[in-house]
Motif scaffolding. Structure first.
Motif, PDB file in Angstrom:
ATOM      1  N   MET A 193      -1.797   5.793   6.719  1.00  0.00           N
ATOM      2  CA  MET A 193      -3.020   5.014   6.649  1.00  0.00           C
ATOM      3  C   MET A 193      -2.992   3.950   7.746  1.00  0.00           C
ATOM      4  N   HIS A 194      -4.020   3.986   8.603  1.00  0.00           N
ATOM      5  CA  HIS A 194      -4.006   3.155   9.804  1.00  0.00           C
ATOM      6  C   HIS A 194      -5.430   2.818  10.204  1.00  0.00           C
ATOM      7  N   GLU A 195      -5.657   1.578  10.594  1.00  0.00           N
ATOM      8  CA  GLU A 195      -7.017   1.148  10.930  1.00  0.00           C
ATOM      9  C   GLU A 195      -7.589   1.892  12.128  1.00  0.00           C
ATOM     10  N   ASN A 196      -6.733   2.489  12.963  1.00  0.00           N
ATOM     11  CA  ASN A 196      -7.198   3.255  14.121  1.00  0.00           C
ATOM     12  C   ASN A 196      -7.118   4.761  13.898  1.00  0.00           C
ATOM     13  N   GLY A 197      -7.009   5.160  12.643  1.00  0.00           N
ATOM     14  CA  GLY A 197      -6.890   6.579  12.340  1.00  0.00           C
ATOM     15  C   GLY A 197      -8.230   7.287  12.285  1.00  0.00           C
ATOM     16  N   GLY A 248       1.116   0.668   4.895  1.00  0.00           N
ATOM     17  CA  GLY A 248       1.894  -0.474   5.364  1.00  0.00           C
ATOM     18  C   GLY A 248       1.963  -1.584   4.330  1.00  0.00           C
ATOM     19  N   GLY A 249       3.164  -2.096   4.071  1.00  0.00           N
ATOM     20  CA  GLY A 249       3.354  -3.166   3.091  1.00  0.00           C
ATOM     21  C   GLY A 249       3.440  -4.535   3.726  1.00  0.00           C
ATOM     22  N   PHE A 250       2.679  -4.759   4.790  1.00  0.00           N
ATOM     23  CA  PHE A 250       2.687  -6.032   5.522  1.00  0.00           C
ATOM     24  C   PHE A 250       1.256  -6.563   5.603  1.00  0.00           C
ATOM     25  N   PRO A 251       1.074  -7.862   5.871  1.00  0.00           N
ATOM     26  CA  PRO A 251      -0.264  -8.455   5.773  1.00  0.00           C
ATOM     27  C   PRO A 251      -1.192  -8.135   6.933  1.00  0.00           C
ATOM     28  N   HIS A 252      -0.662  -7.917   8.128  1.00  0.00           N
ATOM     29  CA  HIS A 252      -1.506  -7.661   9.292  1.00  0.00           C
ATOM     30  C   HIS A 252      -0.652  -7.074  10.405  1.00  0.00           C
ATOM     31  N   GLY A 253      -1.314  -6.610  11.459  1.00  0.00           N
ATOM     32  CA  GLY A 253      -0.583  -6.016  12.571  1.00  0.00           C
ATOM     33  C   GLY A 253      -0.354  -4.530  12.373  1.00  0.00           C
ATOM     34  N   ILE A 275      -5.007   8.125   9.225  1.00  0.00           N
ATOM     35  CA  ILE A 275      -6.249   8.170   8.470  1.00  0.00           C
ATOM     36  C   ILE A 275      -6.770   6.746   8.265  1.00  0.00           C
ATOM     37  N   SER A 276      -8.081   6.575   8.394  1.00  0.00           N
ATOM     38  CA  SER A 276      -8.708   5.281   8.137  1.00  0.00           C
ATOM     39  C   SER A 276      -9.865   5.462   7.167  1.00  0.00           C
ATOM     40  N   PHE A 277     -10.062   4.484   6.268  1.00  0.00           N
ATOM     41  CA  PHE A 277     -11.151   4.538   5.304  1.00  0.00           C
ATOM     42  C   PHE A 277     -12.354   3.693   5.708  1.00  0.00           C
ATOM     43  N   TYR A 278     -12.141   2.730   6.626  1.00  0.00           N
ATOM     44  CA  TYR A 278     -13.170   1.720   6.833  1.00  0.00           C
ATOM     45  C   TYR A 278     -13.116   1.213   8.268  1.00  0.00           C
ATOM     46  N   LEU A 300      -8.120  -3.088   5.879  1.00  0.00           N
ATOM     47  CA  LEU A 300      -8.139  -3.283   4.437  1.00  0.00           C
ATOM     48  C   LEU A 300      -6.772  -3.728   3.957  1.00  0.00           C
ATOM     49  N   MET A 301      -6.743  -4.466   2.857  1.00  0.00           N
ATOM     50  CA  MET A 301      -5.463  -4.854   2.291  1.00  0.00           C
ATOM     51  C   MET A 301      -4.750  -3.621   1.733  1.00  0.00           C
ATOM     52  N   ALA A 302      -3.432  -3.679   1.728  1.00  0.00           N
ATOM     53  CA  ALA A 302      -2.631  -2.525   1.315  1.00  0.00           C
ATOM     54  C   ALA A 302      -3.003  -2.051  -0.086  1.00  0.00           C
ATOM     55  N   TRP A 303      -3.202  -2.998  -1.015  1.00  0.00           N
ATOM     56  CA  TRP A 303      -3.483  -2.589  -2.390  1.00  0.00           C
ATOM     57  C   TRP A 303      -4.862  -1.930  -2.524  1.00  0.00           C
ATOM     58  N   THR A 304      -5.800  -2.286  -1.650  1.00  0.00           N
ATOM     59  CA  THR A 304      -7.100  -1.621  -1.658  1.00  0.00           C
ATOM     60  C   THR A 304      -6.951  -0.165  -1.240  1.00  0.00           C
TER      61      THR A 304
END
Length: 224
Positions: A151-155, A178-183, A194-197, A201-205
Motif C-alpha cells: 500500500m503506497h500513495e504513489n501506487g 507502512g506503520g509510520f506516520p509519514h514519508g 496499490i493506492s486507495f486515494y 491515508l493513515m495506516a489504520w484507515t
C-alpha cells in the motif's frame, strides 16, 4: 487466507543514545523501569527524539496499537481468514496469534509491548505474542504468498471494493501497510504498489479498508 504486515513500524524500546535524556529518565522513573525498558513514544519523549536519526517519524507505537485493534477485532480474523504481523524499524517481527485480545487502553498496551521486548514471548504460559529478530524479506519468504501488495500513495489507483475482489482471487495474498506516520518505506519492497486515494491515508484507515472489503467478498458476496 489474507496476510497483513504492518511494516517498518515505529515501535521500539528507547535507544541507548537518548537513555540519559531528562525526558526519558523522568518518564522511566515514573514507570519504575529502566530508561531502555520503556517504549519510545513521541508524546512523552518529543524533546529527546530531536537527538535521533529519523526522529521526526519515530516513537509512534499508537499506530501499531490502533491497527492491531482493528485487525484482531475484525470479522475476517474471527472467521480465521486473517493473519497479522508487525515488522519494526529495527528488523524485528511480532507474531500474533489470531485469538489475541489486546488491551484497549493505550498505556496498558505500552506495558504489554515493554514486556514483549524484554521477555520475547507474552504471556509466557500462552505465547500469544512472540518477538523474533527477522527482516521483512525473511518474513515474506516465510509467508510465501502468491501475491504481494504494497500500500503506497504513489501506487496504482484502485477503489477498496475492487481491491477486495482482487484479494479474494488469490489463495494466499499478502498486503503490506507502512506503520509510520509519514514519508516512504526506508527500503525497497518488492510487490505491486496499490493506492486507495489521491491523498495519503493513515495506516489504520488503510488496514480497515483492506480488511472490510476482503471479508466482504469472502463472507458476504453479492447476489446476482
Amino acid at each position: 487466507m489474507l496476510h497483513l504486515v504492518i511494516a517498518e513500524s515505529e515501535l521500539e524500546p528507547v535507544p541507548e543514545e537518548i537513555a540519559d535524556h531528562p525526558a526519558v529518565v523522568n518518564y522511566a522513573r515514573r514507570r519504575k523501569k529502566r530508561p531502555t525498558e520503556v517504549i519510545l513514544d513521541s508524546s512523552y519523549h518529543h524533546s529527546a527524539l530531536k537527538n535521533l536519526p529519523d526522529g521526526e517519524r519515530r516513537g509512534r507505537p499508537d499506530i501499531v496499537h490502533i491497527c492491531l485493534l482493528n485487525a484482531l477485532e475484525s470479522i475476517a480474523n474471527r472467521e480465521g481468514l486473517l493473519r497479522v504481523y508487525v515488522h519494526t524499524r529495527n528488523d524485528e517481527v511480532i507474531y500474533i496469534r489470531p485469538e489475541t485480545r489486546l488491551p484497549r487502553n493505550y498505556n496498558r498496551f505500552l506495558g504489554l509491548m515493554e514486556s514483549l521486548f524484554k521477555n520475547r514471548v507474552v504471556p509466557k504460559d500462552l505465547g500469544l505474542l512472540r518477538l523474533e529478530k527477522e527482516t521483512l524479506d525473511q518474513l515474506i519468504e516465510e509467508i510465501n504468498p502468491d501475491k504481494v501488495f504494497v500500500m503506497h500513495e504513489n501506487g496504482r489507483m484502485i477503489g477498496p471494493p475492487d481491491f477486495g475482489r482482487v484479494l479474494v482471487s488469490y489463495e494466499n495474498p499478502l498486503v503490506i501497510v507502512g506503520g509510520f506516520p509519514h514519508g516512504d518505506f526506508r527500503r525497497e519492497i518488492k510487490g505491486e504498489r496499490i493506492s486507495f486515494y489521491l491523498e495519503p491515508l493513515m495506516a489504520w484507515t488503510v488496514v480497515n479498508e483492506v480488511i472490510v472489503h476482503f471479508e466482504g467478498e469472502m463472507l458476504f458476496p453479492r447476489f446476482l
